[in-house]
Design an enzyme around this catalytic site. Structure first.
Site, mmCIF file in Angstrom:
data_model
loop_
_atom_site.group_PDB
_atom_site.id
_atom_site.type_symbol
_atom_site.label_atom_id
_atom_site.label_comp_id
_atom_site.label_asym_id
_atom_site.label_seq_id
_atom_site.Cartn_x
_atom_site.Cartn_y
_atom_site.Cartn_z
ATOM 1 N N ASN A 9 32.759 -12.534 55.413
ATOM 2 C CA ASN A 9 34.001 -10.955 55.220
ATOM 3 C C ASN A 9 34.634 -11.187 56.558
ATOM 4 O O ASN A 9 33.498 -10.752 57.620
ATOM 5 C CB ASN A 9 32.793 -9.932 54.855
ATOM 6 N N LYS A 11 36.596 -9.282 57.253
ATOM 7 C CA LYS A 11 37.625 -8.614 57.645
ATOM 8 C C LYS A 11 38.951 -7.919 58.227
ATOM 9 O O LYS A 11 39.636 -9.119 58.152
ATOM 10 C CB LYS A 11 36.537 -7.948 59.204
ATOM 11 N N HIS A 96 32.572 -1.088 51.024
ATOM 12 C CA HIS A 96 32.015 -1.496 52.555
ATOM 13 C C HIS A 96 31.479 -0.496 53.151
ATOM 14 O O HIS A 96 32.873 0.233 52.899
ATOM 15 C CB HIS A 96 32.745 -2.979 52.765
ATOM 16 N N GLU A 98 32.359 -0.061 56.195
ATOM 17 C CA GLU A 98 33.841 0.471 56.850
ATOM 18 C C GLU A 98 34.334 1.114 55.978
ATOM 19 O O GLU A 98 35.047 2.474 56.537
ATOM 20 C CB GLU A 98 34.032 -0.900 57.301
ATOM 21 N N GLU A 168 23.708 -3.730 52.317
ATOM 22 C CA GLU A 168 24.257 -3.654 53.541
ATOM 23 C C GLU A 168 23.319 -2.576 54.723
ATOM 24 O O GLU A 168 24.787 -1.665 54.827
ATOM 25 C CB GLU A 168 25.558 -3.746 53.521
ATOM 26 N N GLY A 174 26.837 -5.563 61.988
ATOM 27 C CA GLY A 174 27.855 -6.162 63.739
ATOM 28 C C GLY A 174 27.476 -5.215 65.031
ATOM 29 O O GLY A 174 27.709 -5.043 65.965
ATOM 30 N N SER A 212 24.756 -8.357 60.944
ATOM 31 C CA SER A 212 24.016 -9.593 61.055
ATOM 32 C C SER A 212 23.207 -10.474 60.881
ATOM 33 O O SER A 212 22.165 -11.083 61.323
ATOM 34 C CB SER A 212 23.447 -8.716 62.042
HETATM 35 P P1 PGA Z 1 28.098 -8.547 60.166
HETATM 36 O O1 PGA Z 1 29.412 -7.623 58.760
HETATM 37 O O2 PGA Z 1 27.416 -9.757 59.849
HETATM 38 O O3 PGA Z 1 29.117 -8.945 61.460
HETATM 39 O O4 PGA Z 1 27.143 -7.738 60.791
HETATM 40 C C1 PGA Z 1 28.761 -7.889 57.727
HETATM 41 C C2 PGA Z 1 29.761 -7.241 56.707
HETATM 42 O O5 PGA Z 1 29.984 -5.975 57.344
HETATM 43 O O6 PGA Z 1 29.405 -7.756 55.713
#
Ligand code: PGA
Length: 255
Positions: A9, A11, A96, A98, A168, A174, A212
């Site tokens: 992903n 982003k 997601h 976010e 997640e 993140g 992460s």
């Molecule tokens: P990250 O993001 O691996 O940077 O924690 C995962 C995601 O948001 O899909």
């Protein structure tokens, strides 16, 4: 044995030139084309045509990070699942955290997005996960179940059999703080049980872990019975880290 799956992903990161280089560095690696795994990258919408041109004919698939809940019409700034499908998009992230947090996506909207995605012939990667507060309050399972059921209630069993689920935990995205492998496995088993209760056909739904994930943590996660792969954010922006994670998945799928 279910196939292992690794999805990047990206982003809102990169330029056309840095992202093109990243794709070139990944696409021909033998681990990507190993038959026991499926690898994809979910890129920014504007990068889809270039991604398609670079990846056409390779085993690396491409996806998007969102789709509109609507089919077409006066929805300024939106992009429909049908539009994405015209560009060979195979996966779309829906719900997601976010999007849920910064764009106020409601449970019902996520269900509608999953439906639009399936109608367009794209596989929705349905993201679910609890906040730290919810985990501390003992409400993690309830949150995940509510998010999952909102999607399942929008789909027929036949449609639901097309989805991929990504667990997640919001507190792990993140933050550099991944869920422990057994903590993640516990939630994955619960998700599988919830899916199976809905219909036996859903028992083999791929369930990915995200939050992460790094090369150092991937193999222990992939060794868990109900973890079928991972959704990777930051580590997917680095070819060597992403490839290491893909190799871990391929290794686990063989063992
Ligand atoms: P990250 O993001 O691996 O940077 O924690 C995962 C995601 O948001 O899909």
């Amino acid at each position: 044995m279910r196939k292992k799956m690794v999805i990047g992903n990206w982003k809102m990161n990169g330029t056309v030139s840095t992202n093109s280089r990243l794709l070139q560095d990944i696409k021909d690696d033998p681990a990507v084309s190993a038959s026991q795994i499926e690898v994809a990258v979910c890129v920014p919408f504007l990068h889809v045509p270039k991604t398609r041109a670079i990846l056409d004919g390779s085993a690396l698939r491409w996806g998007v990070q969102d789709v509109s809940a609507y089919r077409e019409g006066a929805f300024t700034g939106e992009i429909s699942a049908d539009m994405a499908a015209e560009f060979g998009v195979l996966y779309a992230l829906v719900g997601h955290s976010e999007r849920r947090t910064y764009h106020g996506e409601a449970l019902k909207t996520v269900g509608e997005k999953a439906l639009r995605t399936i109608e367009a012939g794209i596989v929705p990667v349905v993201c679910v996960g609890e906040t730290l507060r919810e985990r501390e309050d003992g409400a993690a399972r309830e949150t995940v179940e509510t998010q999952l059921m909102a999607v399942l209630d929008s789909l027929t069993v036949q449609q639901a059999a097309c989805i991929v689920v990504a667990y997640e935990p919001v507190w792990a995205i993140g933050t550099g703080r991944s869920a422990g492998a057994s903590q993640a496995q516990e939630m994955h088993a619960f998700i599988r049980e919830t899916l199976s209760k809905q219909a036996t056909d859903l028992a083999n739904t791929p369930i990915l872990y995200g939050g992460s994930v790094k090369p150092a943590t991937a193999s222990e996660l992939f060794a868990q019975a109900d973890i079928d792969g991972a959704l990777i954010g930051a580590a997917a922006l680095d070819a060597s880290q992403f490839l290491d994670i893909i190799r871990s998945a391929a290794f686990q799928a063989l063992s």
